[in-house]
Design a protein around this motif. Sequence first.
Motif, PDB file in Angstrom:
ATOM      1  N   ALA A   1      -1.945 -11.595   8.472  1.00  0.00           N
ATOM      2  CA  ALA A   1      -3.060 -10.804   7.936  1.00  0.00           C
ATOM      3  C   ALA A   1      -2.588  -9.505   7.296  1.00  0.00           C
ATOM      4  O   ALA A   1      -3.090  -9.106   6.239  1.00  0.00           O
ATOM      5  CB  ALA A   1      -4.060 -10.519   9.054  1.00  0.00           C
ATOM      6  N   ALA A   2      -1.645  -8.817   7.933  1.00  0.00           N
ATOM      7  CA  ALA A   2      -1.170  -7.545   7.383  1.00  0.00           C
ATOM      8  C   ALA A   2      -0.554  -7.748   6.005  1.00  0.00           C
ATOM      9  O   ALA A   2      -0.723  -6.915   5.108  1.00  0.00           O
ATOM     10  CB  ALA A   2      -0.163  -6.900   8.333  1.00  0.00           C
ATOM     11  N   ALA A   3       0.156  -8.859   5.807  1.00  0.00           N
ATOM     12  CA  ALA A   3       0.776  -9.124   4.507  1.00  0.00           C
ATOM     13  C   ALA A   3      -0.276  -9.416   3.441  1.00  0.00           C
ATOM     14  O   ALA A   3      -0.093  -9.059   2.275  1.00  0.00           O
ATOM     15  CB  ALA A   3       1.755 -10.283   4.624  1.00  0.00           C
TER      16      ALA A   3
ATOM     17  N   ALA B   1       9.691   0.196   0.107  1.00  0.00           N
ATOM     18  CA  ALA B   1       8.959   0.721  -1.047  1.00  0.00           C
ATOM     19  C   ALA B   1       8.376   2.097  -0.745  1.00  0.00           C
ATOM     20  O   ALA B   1       8.455   3.011  -1.583  1.00  0.00           O
ATOM     21  CB  ALA B   1       7.845  -0.251  -1.444  1.00  0.00           C
ATOM     22  N   GLU B   2       7.810   2.267   0.438  1.00  0.00           N
ATOM     23  CA  GLU B   2       7.237   3.566   0.789  1.00  0.00           C
ATOM     24  C   GLU B   2       8.324   4.641   0.864  1.00  0.00           C
ATOM     25  O   GLU B   2       8.128   5.770   0.397  1.00  0.00           O
ATOM     26  CB  GLU B   2       6.506   3.456   2.121  1.00  0.00           C
ATOM     27  N   THR B   3       9.471   4.277   1.413  1.00  0.00           N
ATOM     28  CA  THR B   3      10.594   5.224   1.497  1.00  0.00           C
ATOM     29  C   THR B   3      11.053   5.648   0.108  1.00  0.00           C
ATOM     30  O   THR B   3      11.258   6.840  -0.172  1.00  0.00           O
ATOM     31  CB  THR B   3      11.762   4.584   2.267  1.00  0.00           C
TER      32      THR B   3
ATOM     33  N   LYS C   1       1.723   0.378  15.466  1.00  0.00           N
ATOM     34  CA  LYS C   1       1.415   1.785  15.218  1.00  0.00           C
ATOM     35  C   LYS C   1       2.227   2.368  14.068  1.00  0.00           C
ATOM     36  O   LYS C   1       1.822   3.370  13.465  1.00  0.00           O
ATOM     37  CB  LYS C   1       1.662   2.595  16.498  1.00  0.00           C
ATOM     38  N   ASP C   2       3.367   1.760  13.764  1.00  0.00           N
ATOM     39  CA  ASP C   2       4.234   2.314  12.715  1.00  0.00           C
ATOM     40  C   ASP C   2       4.177   1.483  11.432  1.00  0.00           C
ATOM     41  O   ASP C   2       5.117   1.503  10.634  1.00  0.00           O
ATOM     42  CB  ASP C   2       5.677   2.416  13.215  1.00  0.00           C
ATOM     43  N   ASN C   3       3.085   0.769  11.222  1.00  0.00           N
ATOM     44  CA  ASN C   3       2.976  -0.051  10.005  1.00  0.00           C
ATOM     45  C   ASN C   3       3.072   0.812   8.756  1.00  0.00           C
ATOM     46  O   ASN C   3       2.443   1.867   8.669  1.00  0.00           O
ATOM     47  CB  ASN C   3       1.622  -0.767   9.974  1.00  0.00           C
ATOM     48  N   PRO C   4       3.845   0.368   7.764  1.00  0.00           N
ATOM     49  CA  PRO C   4       3.814   1.041   6.464  1.00  0.00           C
ATOM     50  C   PRO C   4       2.413   0.942   5.858  1.00  0.00           C
ATOM     51  O   PRO C   4       1.621   0.070   6.216  1.00  0.00           O
ATOM     52  CB  PRO C   4       4.838   0.237   5.634  1.00  0.00           C
ATOM     53  N   ARG C   5       2.140   1.814   4.908  1.00  0.00           N
ATOM     54  CA  ARG C   5       0.782   1.883   4.372  1.00  0.00           C
ATOM     55  C   ARG C   5       0.342   0.587   3.701  1.00  0.00           C
ATOM     56  O   ARG C   5      -0.831   0.207   3.795  1.00  0.00           O
ATOM     57  CB  ARG C   5       0.682   3.069   3.382  1.00  0.00           C
ATOM     58  N   LEU C   6       1.243  -0.072   2.992  1.00  0.00           N
ATOM     59  CA  LEU C   6       0.846  -1.299   2.310  1.00  0.00           C
ATOM     60  C   LEU C   6       0.344  -2.354   3.295  1.00  0.00           C
ATOM     61  O   LEU C   6      -0.589  -3.100   2.985  1.00  0.00           O
ATOM     62  CB  LEU C   6       2.032  -1.863   1.516  1.00  0.00           C
ATOM     63  N   LEU C   7       0.925  -2.431   4.489  1.00  0.00           N
ATOM     64  CA  LEU C   7       0.492  -3.414   5.474  1.00  0.00           C
ATOM     65  C   LEU C   7      -0.811  -3.013   6.149  1.00  0.00           C
ATOM     66  O   LEU C   7      -1.428  -3.834   6.842  1.00  0.00           O
ATOM     67  CB  LEU C   7       1.584  -3.655   6.511  1.00  0.00           C
ATOM     68  N   ALA C   8      -1.201  -1.765   5.982  1.00  0.00           N
ATOM     69  CA  ALA C   8      -2.506  -1.308   6.483  1.00  0.00           C
ATOM     70  C   ALA C   8      -3.565  -1.377   5.399  1.00  0.00           C
ATOM     71  O   ALA C   8      -4.701  -0.962   5.603  1.00  0.00           O
ATOM     72  CB  ALA C   8      -2.385   0.122   7.009  1.00  0.00           C
ATOM     73  N   GLY C   9      -3.191  -1.911   4.227  1.00  0.00           N
ATOM     74  CA  GLY C   9      -4.145  -2.039   3.132  1.00  0.00           C
ATOM     75  C   GLY C   9      -4.344  -0.747   2.352  1.00  0.00           C
ATOM     76  O   GLY C   9      -5.369  -0.562   1.688  1.00  0.00           O
ATOM     77  N   GLU C  10      -3.354   0.157   2.406  1.00  0.00           N
ATOM     78  CA  GLU C  10      -3.436   1.431   1.708  1.00  0.00           C
ATOM     79  C   GLU C  10      -2.359   1.492   0.634  1.00  0.00           C
ATOM     80  O   GLU C  10      -1.209   1.136   0.872  1.00  0.00           O
ATOM     81  CB  GLU C  10      -3.237   2.607   2.676  1.00  0.00           C
TER      82      GLU C  10
END
Length: 404
Positions: free
Chosen positions: A51-53, A311-313, A393-402
């Motif tokens: 789902a996160a992907a 990517a976020e880094t 808790k440490d999900n990158p933003r893309l996996l949180a839908g942001e």
Amino acid sequence: MLDMLVVGGGYVGLSVAVAVKQAAPHLAVAVVEAAPEHAWKKDMRASAIIAAATKMLEIFGIWDEIEPEAQPITKMIVTDSKMSDPVRPIFLTFDGEVADGRPFAHMIPNVVMVGALRGACERLGIEIRHGLSATGLKTGDTDIEINLSDGSALQSRLLVACDGVRSRLRDFAGIKTVTWDYGQSGIVTTVEHERPHHGCAEEHFLPSGPFAILPLRNNRSSLVWTERTNDANRLVAADDLVFEEELERRFGHKLGALKVVGDKRAFPLGLTLARSFVAPRFALAGDAAHGIHPISGQGLNLGFKDVAALAETIVEADRLGLDIGAINILERYQSWRRFDTFRMGVTTDVLNRLFSNDMAPIRIARDFGLGIVDRLPGLKSFFIGQAAGTTAKDNPRLLAGEAI
């Protein structure tokens, strides 16, 4: 000179190129792929995407294109039995939804996923060069140069290696691995059956290894069938009648008559963990960084977590005016992903050793444990959230839908 060069044109390589270019359009990004231009269209396999992907794919703007061909996994059951057992008792069941109401995973044909990602690359202006493999690399103070099989060379501020579990670039960079062979191979194919699966995935733990039935559209299922390597090679080489007879012994008759409709291929299984994910101007992602047993169905999704974190880094460093290839920047990515990868590698290793045997005391203990989990709704919800990737808790933003 490029800002970022990605080597590897599979899910992970294309995704990291799209993620960075979408968030930072001014960066020059390109992809080099060893396979010929249209080879990806011949891949008849499918993959489980958590789902996160799917949230990340929504940010890429390609989920609407993929979803019509994606099969939601609405339920999962786990059994543990011998081949000779007349009945396979169900020890554990999971409902297929997570907190926000979306399925915890989808099965997606590889050709659909890769096609959508390649379309995103085209729209973003990311060049993909085909039929080229790496023959060497040289790292400088401000760039890294890769030599290619056609005699040309490319320079970039950052090189991202997504060239698979046997990564040549990882070797060229001098990064060592922890590796061992399980003596097993995973047979992958697609079957068609008479009756509908209703989106139910099954994992049967058999003495030779797990036998996973994963639902696809149109009364089809994808199989990941683990056998000892010699047996797997024998089965793949056998004619269809022998193969389907052995398949029915494991699959059963609950979905009616079976017919193999995809290529039969066997892939050796082992554990490979890179000792480092980064070097100056160099980063590993996906199977190049970690190859794990498919018992948990998390291998590809670990790669998507790499994509989102890397990517976020990179994008955040670029926005601060920092050098995206500097080792201190890349070490942030490594610290973000290394522990999770190590934990998943150990978990799948232990699960495979625990379930790929027929010792009576171990069987009794593991079946008792599965039964306990099945009777504790809170624990089941925790496990399904972990599998879906939505509770970290440490999900990158893309996996949180942001967006980054």
